[in-house]
Design a protein around this motif. Sequence first.
Motif, PDB file in Angstrom:
ATOM      1  N   VAL A 183       0.838  -1.202   0.000  1.00 51.85           N
ATOM      2  CA  VAL A 183       0.000   0.000   0.000  1.00 51.85           C
ATOM      3  C   VAL A 183       0.870   1.248   0.000  1.00 51.85           C
ATOM      4  O   VAL A 183       1.888   1.322   0.691  1.00 51.85           O
ATOM      5  CB  VAL A 183      -0.928   0.028   1.233  1.00 51.85           C
ATOM      6  N   ASP A 184       0.457   2.231  -0.771  1.00 51.43           N
ATOM      7  CA  ASP A 184       1.071   3.551  -0.713  1.00 51.43           C
ATOM      8  C   ASP A 184      -0.021   4.588  -0.849  1.00 51.43           C
ATOM      9  O   ASP A 184      -1.030   4.362  -1.533  1.00 51.43           O
ATOM     10  CB  ASP A 184       2.107   3.728  -1.830  1.00 51.43           C
ATOM     11  N   TYR A 185       0.128   5.716  -0.169  1.00 48.99           N
ATOM     12  CA  TYR A 185      -0.837   6.800  -0.289  1.00 48.99           C
ATOM     13  C   TYR A 185      -0.145   8.124  -0.011  1.00 48.99           C
ATOM     14  O   TYR A 185       0.851   8.183   0.720  1.00 48.99           O
ATOM     15  CB  TYR A 185      -2.023   6.590   0.659  1.00 48.99           C
ATOM     16  N   ARG A 186      -0.668   9.151  -0.616  1.00 55.37           N
ATOM     17  CA  ARG A 186      -0.146  10.492  -0.373  1.00 55.37           C
ATOM     18  C   ARG A 186      -1.152  11.534  -0.850  1.00 55.37           C
ATOM     19  O   ARG A 186      -2.047  11.228  -1.649  1.00 55.37           O
ATOM     20  CB  ARG A 186       1.193  10.709  -1.067  1.00 55.37           C
ATOM     21  N   ILE A 187      -0.983  12.742  -0.362  1.00 56.53           N
ATOM     22  CA  ILE A 187      -1.796  13.854  -0.832  1.00 56.53           C
ATOM     23  C   ILE A 187      -1.107  14.446  -2.057  1.00 56.53           C
ATOM     24  O   ILE A 187       0.068  14.823  -2.006  1.00 56.53           O
ATOM     25  CB  ILE A 187      -1.976  14.914   0.272  1.00 56.53           C
ATOM     26  N   ILE A 188      -1.845  14.492  -3.156  1.00 61.23           N
ATOM     27  CA  ILE A 188      -1.287  14.978  -4.424  1.00 61.23           C
ATOM     28  C   ILE A 188      -1.812  16.373  -4.715  1.00 61.23           C
ATOM     29  O   ILE A 188      -3.021  16.625  -4.674  1.00 61.23           O
ATOM     30  CB  ILE A 188      -1.647  14.019  -5.572  1.00 61.23           C
ATOM     31  N   GLU A 189      -0.895  17.284  -4.975  1.00 61.14           N
ATOM     32  CA  GLU A 189      -1.245  18.620  -5.460  1.00 61.14           C
ATOM     33  C   GLU A 189      -1.454  18.487  -6.962  1.00 61.14           C
ATOM     34  O   GLU A 189      -0.531  18.191  -7.709  1.00 61.14           O
ATOM     35  CB  GLU A 189      -0.118  19.600  -5.137  1.00 61.14           C
ATOM     36  N   CYS A 190      -2.686  18.688  -7.394  1.00 59.22           N
ATOM     37  CA  CYS A 190      -3.045  18.342  -8.773  1.00 59.22           C
ATOM     38  C   CYS A 190      -2.331  19.172  -9.831  1.00 59.22           C
ATOM     39  O   CYS A 190      -2.235  18.741 -10.986  1.00 59.22           O
ATOM     40  CB  CYS A 190      -4.562  18.422  -8.954  1.00 59.22           C
TER      41      CYS A 190
ATOM     42  N   GLY B 224      -0.401  18.214 -13.968  1.00 57.07           N
ATOM     43  CA  GLY B 224      -0.850  18.901 -15.175  1.00 57.07           C
ATOM     44  C   GLY B 224      -2.286  19.371 -15.158  1.00 57.07           C
ATOM     45  O   GLY B 224      -2.783  19.874 -16.170  1.00 57.07           O
ATOM     46  N   LEU B 225      -2.985  19.230 -14.035  1.00 57.67           N
ATOM     47  CA  LEU B 225      -4.353  19.750 -13.936  1.00 57.67           C
ATOM     48  C   LEU B 225      -4.290  21.235 -13.614  1.00 57.67           C
ATOM     49  O   LEU B 225      -3.599  21.634 -12.682  1.00 57.67           O
ATOM     50  CB  LEU B 225      -5.137  19.014 -12.845  1.00 57.67           C
ATOM     51  N   PRO B 226      -5.010  22.087 -14.372  1.00 60.31           N
ATOM     52  CA  PRO B 226      -4.924  23.533 -14.149  1.00 60.31           C
ATOM     53  C   PRO B 226      -5.799  23.984 -12.978  1.00 60.31           C
ATOM     54  O   PRO B 226      -6.719  24.783 -13.126  1.00 60.31           O
ATOM     55  CB  PRO B 226      -5.436  24.099 -15.477  1.00 60.31           C
ATOM     56  N   GLN B 227      -5.503  23.467 -11.801  1.00 61.11           N
ATOM     57  CA  GLN B 227      -6.392  23.676 -10.668  1.00 61.11           C
ATOM     58  C   GLN B 227      -5.626  23.480  -9.360  1.00 61.11           C
ATOM     59  O   GLN B 227      -4.815  22.562  -9.253  1.00 61.11           O
ATOM     60  CB  GLN B 227      -7.540  22.662 -10.777  1.00 61.11           C
ATOM     61  N   THR B 228      -5.898  24.322  -8.366  1.00 62.29           N
ATOM     62  CA  THR B 228      -5.224  24.203  -7.071  1.00 62.29           C
ATOM     63  C   THR B 228      -5.967  23.215  -6.178  1.00 62.29           C
ATOM     64  O   THR B 228      -6.393  23.544  -5.081  1.00 62.29           O
ATOM     65  CB  THR B 228      -5.145  25.562  -6.365  1.00 62.29           C
ATOM     66  N   ARG B 229      -6.109  22.003  -6.663  1.00 65.99           N
ATOM     67  CA  ARG B 229      -6.856  20.968  -5.954  1.00 65.99           C
ATOM     68  C   ARG B 229      -5.875  19.995  -5.306  1.00 65.99           C
ATOM     69  O   ARG B 229      -4.907  19.573  -5.924  1.00 65.99           O
ATOM     70  CB  ARG B 229      -7.743  20.222  -6.950  1.00 65.99           C
ATOM     71  N   LYS B 230      -6.154  19.606  -4.085  1.00 65.62           N
ATOM     72  CA  LYS B 230      -5.354  18.599  -3.395  1.00 65.62           C
ATOM     73  C   LYS B 230      -6.248  17.408  -3.087  1.00 65.62           C
ATOM     74  O   LYS B 230      -7.363  17.580  -2.585  1.00 65.62           O
ATOM     75  CB  LYS B 230      -4.762  19.153  -2.099  1.00 65.62           C
ATOM     76  N   ARG B 231      -5.749  16.199  -3.385  1.00 73.97           N
ATOM     77  CA  ARG B 231      -6.538  15.000  -3.151  1.00 73.97           C
ATOM     78  C   ARG B 231      -5.664  13.897  -2.549  1.00 73.97           C
ATOM     79  O   ARG B 231      -4.478  13.771  -2.870  1.00 73.97           O
ATOM     80  CB  ARG B 231      -7.157  14.494  -4.454  1.00 73.97           C
ATOM     81  N   LEU B 232      -6.277  13.145  -1.671  1.00 74.38           N
ATOM     82  CA  LEU B 232      -5.619  11.973  -1.100  1.00 74.38           C
ATOM     83  C   LEU B 232      -5.798  10.810  -2.064  1.00 74.38           C
ATOM     84  O   LEU B 232      -6.919  10.481  -2.457  1.00 74.38           O
ATOM     85  CB  LEU B 232      -6.251  11.628   0.251  1.00 74.38           C
ATOM     86  N   VAL B 233      -4.696  10.206  -2.477  1.00 72.51           N
ATOM     87  CA  VAL B 233      -4.738   9.074  -3.397  1.00 72.51           C
ATOM     88  C   VAL B 233      -4.083   7.870  -2.728  1.00 72.51           C
ATOM     89  O   VAL B 233      -2.981   7.974  -2.180  1.00 72.51           O
ATOM     90  CB  VAL B 233      -4.015   9.399  -4.720  1.00 72.51           C
ATOM     91  N   LEU B 234      -4.776   6.743  -2.774  1.00 69.53           N
ATOM     92  CA  LEU B 234      -4.261   5.476  -2.244  1.00 69.53           C
ATOM     93  C   LEU B 234      -4.213   4.456  -3.372  1.00 69.53           C
ATOM     94  O   LEU B 234      -5.142   4.375  -4.181  1.00 69.53           O
ATOM     95  CB  LEU B 234      -5.157   4.972  -1.111  1.00 69.53           C
ATOM     96  N   ILE B 235      -3.134   3.698  -3.434  1.00 70.75           N
ATOM     97  CA  ILE B 235      -3.036   2.569  -4.361  1.00 70.75           C
ATOM     98  C   ILE B 235      -2.542   1.363  -3.579  1.00 70.75           C
ATOM     99  O   ILE B 235      -1.797   1.495  -2.601  1.00 70.75           O
ATOM    100  CB  ILE B 235      -2.097   2.859  -5.555  1.00 70.75           C
ATOM    101  N   ALA B 236      -2.986   0.183  -3.990  1.00 69.74           N
ATOM    102  CA  ALA B 236      -2.587  -1.038  -3.300  1.00 69.74           C
ATOM    103  C   ALA B 236      -2.518  -2.183  -4.298  1.00 69.74           C
ATOM    104  O   ALA B 236      -3.261  -2.219  -5.279  1.00 69.74           O
ATOM    105  CB  ALA B 236      -3.594  -1.364  -2.191  1.00 69.74           C
ATOM    106  N   SER B 237      -1.615  -3.118  -4.021  1.00 73.46           N
ATOM    107  CA  SER B 237      -1.410  -4.243  -4.941  1.00 73.46           C
ATOM    108  C   SER B 237      -1.101  -5.530  -4.172  1.00 73.46           C
ATOM    109  O   SER B 237      -0.304  -5.523  -3.231  1.00 73.46           O
ATOM    110  CB  SER B 237      -0.268  -3.945  -5.903  1.00 73.46           C
ATOM    111  N   LYS B 238      -1.720  -6.598  -4.604  1.00 76.07           N
ATOM    112  CA  LYS B 238      -1.378  -7.937  -4.117  1.00 76.07           C
ATOM    113  C   LYS B 238      -0.227  -8.536  -4.909  1.00 76.07           C
ATOM    114  O   LYS B 238       0.305  -9.581  -4.546  1.00 76.07           O
ATOM    115  CB  LYS B 238      -2.584  -8.872  -4.258  1.00 76.07           C
ATOM    116  N   LEU B 239       0.119  -7.898  -6.015  1.00 72.30           N
ATOM    117  CA  LEU B 239       1.052  -8.488  -6.968  1.00 72.30           C
ATOM    118  C   LEU B 239       2.513  -8.199  -6.662  1.00 72.30           C
ATOM    119  O   LEU B 239       3.405  -8.868  -7.174  1.00 72.30           O
ATOM    120  CB  LEU B 239       0.715  -7.991  -8.377  1.00 72.30           C
ATOM    121  N   GLY B 240       2.767  -7.190  -5.855  1.00 72.63           N
ATOM    122  CA  GLY B 240       4.140  -6.826  -5.546  1.00 72.63           C
ATOM    123  C   GLY B 240       4.210  -5.410  -5.015  1.00 72.63           C
ATOM    124  O   GLY B 240       3.187  -4.714  -4.926  1.00 72.63           O
TER     125      GLY B 240
END
Length: 351
Positions: free
Chosen positions: A153-160, A164-180
């Motif tokens: 698992v990895d997660y972080r807050i991404i400044e959009c 390349g998004l033309p917007q001052t948006r911040k979002r929490l993104v999580l990704i997870a993998s059983k594969l490695g």
Amino acid sequence: MSGTKDIAAVDLFCGVGGLTYGLETAGISVRLGVDIESACEHPIEKNTKARFLKADVASLDPSIVASALQGGDVSLLAGCAPCQPFSTYARGAKREGVSRRGRGGRDDWKLVERFGTFVRETEPDLVTMENVPPLERQPVFEQLLADLEGYSVDYRIIECQTIGLPQTRKRLVLIASKLGPIRIPEFDMERSTVWDTIGDLPEISAGGADPNDRLHRASKLSKVNLERIRASIPGGTWRDWPDALRAACHERETGATYPSVYGRMEWRGPAPTITTQCFGYGNGRFGHPKQDRAISLREAAMLQGFPKGYSFIPEDESVSFAKLGRLIGNAVPVTLAEAIGRILLEHVEAL
């Protein structure tokens, strides 16, 4: 992309398709989009290859999702669980006769808990979730991490802006993998601006619309707000106005903390976070950089990363600022979804 592995995905709480469209653009096959709102069927099935299922995720049988995840080389459960009591999903639930969540506390995050249940019940190879940054500090996020036991698992807050998004948006993104092992890289893509994104759209006036694009439509302005926007400068504040144009709230001490209300965007900078009320000039820095009006619904959608021709409503349906503003403002930005999709694809191909 011949030779690449087929990632079969399901998008829970799909909305108008920002996450689905972005994942597809990256090369992921989204089989099913699920949302409680009937209004989401048209944009999903018109613009993407996914099938739409109108359903309440809070009571949806996980076996339906598990079935949709079959058939690919790799399975992906994706979603953006609404987490505020007056979100699109909560409003839709109220209209459909589903009990709305409470106004505060743990109930605000029930659908995040439900997303974790689907992870446990369907056991996908990959998981991704996009959400508001405050979620990271909630106990329900710790529970979600527990639901992902056995995953990398990895997660972080991404400044959009960094993707390349033309917007001052911040979002929490999580990704997870059983594969490695999997990780979210540092992003530092070329910054995009308001001009880059909407600078070539036809001029329209407040209350007017482009005859060739029904969504390129701007809300009306009162006489005083028309005077205010004419007195506004890009990137400026209401403090630039003559005293006679200032609202009563601006004279109170609390008004000083909201300088961007009734503001214009800047051509060469990013837009503010696009909200559900972005079509209203008085709701934030949503004034057009040059034209005397608020941004149009089409401009809002493009600032969220949707392509210019994205279809949100059937041709015979009238345009509603409130409805479309809410759906566009609540969407996962397409640019962010595509960036997530690329991470997942690169991870799978590297195995």
